[in-house]
Design an enzyme around this catalytic site. Sequence first.
Site, mmCIF file in Angstrom:
data_model
loop_
_atom_site.group_PDB
_atom_site.id
_atom_site.type_symbol
_atom_site.label_atom_id
_atom_site.label_comp_id
_atom_site.label_asym_id
_atom_site.label_seq_id
_atom_site.Cartn_x
_atom_site.Cartn_y
_atom_site.Cartn_z
ATOM 1 N N GLN A 208 -8.163 14.258 4.411
ATOM 2 C CA GLN A 208 -7.598 13.423 3.356
ATOM 3 C C GLN A 208 -8.562 13.286 2.181
ATOM 4 O OE1 GLN A 208 -6.786 8.900 3.698
ATOM 5 N NE2 GLN A 208 -4.795 9.905 3.752
ATOM 6 N N ARG B 41 -1.177 9.372 -0.184
ATOM 7 C CA ARG B 41 -2.409 9.794 -0.854
ATOM 8 C C ARG B 41 -2.465 11.274 -1.193
ATOM 9 N NH1 ARG B 41 -6.619 6.119 2.659
ATOM 10 N NH2 ARG B 41 -6.088 4.218 1.545
ATOM 11 N N PHE C 184 0.854 -1.182 0.000
ATOM 12 C CA PHE C 184 0.000 0.000 0.000
ATOM 13 C C PHE C 184 0.886 1.227 0.000
ATOM 14 C CE2 PHE C 184 -4.586 0.869 1.336
ATOM 15 C CZ PHE C 184 -5.123 -0.093 0.498
ATOM 16 N N LEU D 231 -15.596 5.080 -3.242
ATOM 17 C CA LEU D 231 -14.171 4.759 -3.229
ATOM 18 C C LEU D 231 -13.757 3.683 -4.221
ATOM 19 C CD1 LEU D 231 -11.755 5.701 -1.466
ATOM 20 C CD2 LEU D 231 -11.916 3.475 -0.368
ATOM 21 N N GLU E 17 -7.272 1.640 -2.893
ATOM 22 C CA GLU E 17 -5.852 1.787 -3.225
ATOM 23 C C GLU E 17 -5.224 0.445 -3.610
ATOM 24 O OE1 GLU E 17 -3.916 4.432 -0.499
ATOM 25 O OE2 GLU E 17 -1.999 3.419 -0.758
ATOM 26 N N HIS F 140 -12.267 11.759 2.045
ATOM 27 C CA HIS F 140 -12.265 10.374 2.512
ATOM 28 C C HIS F 140 -12.105 10.230 4.016
ATOM 29 C CE1 HIS F 140 -11.686 6.105 2.224
ATOM 30 N NE2 HIS F 140 -10.454 6.143 2.647
ATOM 31 N N ARG G 182 -2.796 10.400 6.664
ATOM 32 C CA ARG G 182 -2.845 9.003 7.103
ATOM 33 C C ARG G 182 -2.441 8.072 5.967
ATOM 34 N NH1 ARG G 182 -6.574 4.735 6.566
ATOM 35 N NH2 ARG G 182 -8.044 6.057 5.460
ATOM 36 N N HIS H 60 -8.960 11.151 -0.859
ATOM 37 C CA HIS H 60 -8.433 9.922 -1.453
ATOM 38 C C HIS H 60 -8.297 10.173 -2.946
ATOM 39 C CE1 HIS H 60 -8.057 5.753 -2.644
ATOM 40 N NE2 HIS H 60 -8.011 5.389 -1.381
HETATM 41 P P1 FAD Z 1 -16.715 4.004 11.925
HETATM 42 O O1 FAD Z 1 -16.405 2.632 11.500
HETATM 43 O O2 FAD Z 1 -16.909 5.029 10.884
HETATM 44 O O3 FAD Z 1 -17.987 3.908 12.859
HETATM 45 C C1 FAD Z 1 -18.594 5.049 13.410
HETATM 46 C C2 FAD Z 1 -19.776 4.617 14.217
HETATM 47 O O4 FAD Z 1 -20.284 5.737 14.928
HETATM 48 C C3 FAD Z 1 -20.943 4.063 13.401
HETATM 49 O O5 FAD Z 1 -21.487 2.977 14.094
HETATM 50 C C4 FAD Z 1 -21.928 5.235 13.386
HETATM 51 O O6 FAD Z 1 -23.260 4.812 13.236
HETATM 52 C C5 FAD Z 1 -21.691 5.776 14.765
HETATM 53 N N1 FAD Z 1 -22.112 7.151 14.990
HETATM 54 C C6 FAD Z 1 -21.728 8.280 14.343
HETATM 55 N N2 FAD Z 1 -22.344 9.349 14.874
HETATM 56 C C7 FAD Z 1 -23.131 8.890 15.884
HETATM 57 C C8 FAD Z 1 -24.023 9.501 16.795
HETATM 58 N N3 FAD Z 1 -24.243 10.814 16.789
HETATM 59 N N4 FAD Z 1 -24.674 8.719 17.683
HETATM 60 C C9 FAD Z 1 -24.482 7.365 17.699
HETATM 61 N N5 FAD Z 1 -23.647 6.740 16.859
HETATM 62 C C10 FAD Z 1 -22.981 7.496 15.963
HETATM 63 N N6 FAD Z 1 -9.038 2.363 6.401
HETATM 64 C C11 FAD Z 1 -8.063 1.407 6.388
HETATM 65 O O7 FAD Z 1 -7.226 1.356 7.281
HETATM 66 N N7 FAD Z 1 -8.007 0.495 5.378
HETATM 67 C C12 FAD Z 1 -8.903 0.488 4.378
HETATM 68 O O8 FAD Z 1 -8.821 -0.376 3.510
HETATM 69 C C13 FAD Z 1 -9.951 1.484 4.361
HETATM 70 N N8 FAD Z 1 -10.896 1.522 3.367
HETATM 71 C C14 FAD Z 1 -11.951 2.420 3.457
HETATM 72 C C15 FAD Z 1 -12.968 2.404 2.501
HETATM 73 C C16 FAD Z 1 -14.051 3.304 2.568
HETATM 74 C C17 FAD Z 1 -15.111 3.262 1.517
HETATM 75 C C18 FAD Z 1 -14.108 4.250 3.622
HETATM 76 C C19 FAD Z 1 -15.235 5.222 3.726
HETATM 77 C C20 FAD Z 1 -13.096 4.266 4.579
HETATM 78 C C21 FAD Z 1 -12.006 3.366 4.498
HETATM 79 N N9 FAD Z 1 -10.986 3.370 5.458
HETATM 80 C C22 FAD Z 1 -9.981 2.411 5.424
HETATM 81 C C23 FAD Z 1 -11.063 4.261 6.604
HETATM 82 C C24 FAD Z 1 -11.643 3.494 7.754
HETATM 83 O O9 FAD Z 1 -12.610 2.586 7.289
HETATM 84 C C25 FAD Z 1 -12.299 4.417 8.754
HETATM 85 O O10 FAD Z 1 -11.444 5.458 9.054
HETATM 86 C C26 FAD Z 1 -12.570 3.639 10.011
HETATM 87 O O11 FAD Z 1 -13.364 2.515 9.718
HETATM 88 C C27 FAD Z 1 -13.226 4.476 11.074
HETATM 89 O O12 FAD Z 1 -13.570 3.594 12.124
HETATM 90 P P2 FAD Z 1 -14.241 4.117 13.431
HETATM 91 O O13 FAD Z 1 -14.453 2.935 14.303
HETATM 92 O O14 FAD Z 1 -13.495 5.277 13.949
HETATM 93 O O15 FAD Z 1 -15.640 4.657 12.917
#
Ligand code: FAD
Length: 633
Positions: A247, A322, A121, A263, A266, A388, A423, A249
């Site tokens: 970021q 990125r 990556f 998306l 990558e 992203h 990142r 993407h």
């Molecule tokens: P999230 O997984 O985003 O979860 C947030 C949670 O908070 C959800 O359950 C949501 O419902 C909840 N929430 C939000 N606001 C509230 C509220 N007010 N009240 C109650 N609940 C709430 N990263 C990598 O390292 N590798 C990858 O291959 C990669 N691919 C990606 C592909 C895509 C399409 C996207 C969008 C992102 C990708 N990322 C990747 C980034 C990574 O997925 C995210 O940064 C990461 O999953 C964030 O995780 P998190 O647990 O912080 O939040």
Amino acid sequence: APDFTRHTYDVVVIGAGGAGLRAAIAAREQGMRTAVISKSLFGKAHTVMAEGGAAAALGNANPADEWRVHFRDTVRGGKFLNDPRMAELHAREAPERILELEYWGALFDRTPDGRISQRNFGGHEYPRLAHVGDRTGLEMIRTLQQRIVALQQADAAELGDPDARLRVFPETAITELLVHEGRVTGAFGYRREDGGFVVFEAPAVVLATGGIGKMFRTTSNSWEYTGDGHALALRAGASLINMEFVQFHPTGMVWPPSVRGILVTESVRGDGGVLRNADGKRFMFDYVPDVFRAQYAETEAEADGWYDDPAHHRRPPELLPRDEVARAINSEVKAGRGSPHGGVFLDVSTRLPAEEIRRRLPSMHHQFKELADVDITAEAMEVGPTCHYVMGGVRVDAETAATDVPGLFAAGEVAGGMHGSNRLGGNSLSDLLVFGRRAGLGAAEYTAGTNGHRIPYEAVEPKASEAAEHALASLKQGTGENPYTLHSDLQDTMNDLVGIIRRGPELTEALERLSRLEERSTGLSAPGDRVYNPGWHLAMSLPNMLVVSRAIAAAALEREESRGGHTRDDFPEMSARWRRLNLEVRVDGPGGVTVGRRPVPEIPPELLALFDPDELAKYLTKEELPETAADAD
Ligand code: FAD
């Protein structure tokens, strides 16, 4: 007075992505009665959408890999603005967290000799991403949910109730943190299904709400990502750092319009995909910045040789971090060398056999076939930058994920510091596991330290009533502003004035426009009732998007340099003086924010010694350089 459903817990986790689930597991394993709240359905979070993989220096694909190399790549990718302790803990603990997932049942792709396979990556020196095809996040969420169910089954067996010590509240959105005398006492929210209000009382709350992308027009983010956690933290008195770093993407879909921003992983580039402009030129060779020149190939032959023999070739420039690739695509399109729909071409069809593409990139194959009628085994994709990920977030203590508001913790994308100004791909999934766990442990320890002392409900109730009144405001206004119109105007403002390339006067204009949008937001009207009313839900999240947008624009105006996910056309250089500073945003009255300055924690000498003195000289001021590096200058 509105009715509330009341719940009392030891630890409340807001967000059920990777960070939230890992935090909840950690808190529950410490014996804490824990709630996990999720705005959308349980299991639907950005984590589940993660495609490429989770970065961890397991050393399976190249035995030379180890945590120090991962640390170095992370800090290099973040252009030396990372919180060094977070980057160190992340690099050290990521392998353990991945192996733990495997122990809990995750089935990663394997090497021929049966170990966890690792893929290349951008910005990672060695193949480092543990993955499951291009559906890694799905496996991660599945495994964490399975672990939660296992804990619930144990509680059902012991206590007769699966929810006794760990309960999930799906489709429940938190709109306010409850704070009493400077300490967190719980959270207030509503159920999306019926609009009923819920009060969670708890000494410790973990924010794990993920990202902010929905304030930009072109984004890979889905509807939930309205910066709620960032805004909740600000209003509770915590601060956000690094908010100017967003970021973009490099590769989102650009066509058809209905899928713009979705998306394109990558992994397409990691597995051999190349970027070409309308003239068919592989243009990334023209965009290797000086700071990275030593590590990247200068010719196509050298770049192509790297896939099979990385020890004797330098990396292809398509695998630059990125921010570099996104800016390069932006420049090509602006120079009139873009694809028909305003992107560039990403081609894997001429690089790998069709069956190999279908095996390695099944979701991408499906996504393009279904959404754009493009067969990626036979044709190039059209791609362009898409908002992203936000590097900025709540300022936390590296060890415990504690914020500076007692009882409030934050982990995952909503937390700041770990990734500096940019990142690396794959570093988010590992971040969630490492700091999700630490936040759960930190919150559990905090609650244990309160010795069962609870703030009485009478003290909490007025705040909850206030939050309820606030939530109901837009329902009461019959003929005010439509929330969708306001949202659309906000997205235009952020996309046009606070996007990939920024300029001082445009940022000033953005702040003025945001003031007008904030004024309009007080008169929002969401016709209908409280039962599953999406206009009402949007009206409640708009103030969050507005304050977070303001934080981004204000910090972006303040930082007069270009670094990582922040490019100032009027200050194109990276400045060693700015390298020493984090910008820290706090709220100051309704709508207003202040931007303060805080020194970036110093990298300890033994970790600084991992870098070549010549490289350090490109980032650090003379005073900061170790003696040998200063001499080399
Ligand atoms: P999230 O997984 O985003 O979860 C947030 C949670 O908070 C959800 O359950 C949501 O419902 C909840 N929430 C939000 N606001 C509230 C509220 N007010 N009240 C109650 N609940 C709430 N990263 C990598 O390292 N590798 C990858 O291959 C990669 N691919 C990606 C592909 C895509 C399409 C996207 C969008 C992102 C990708 N990322 C990747 C980034 C990574 O997925 C995210 O940064 C990461 O999953 C964030 O995780 P998190 O647990 O912080 O939040």
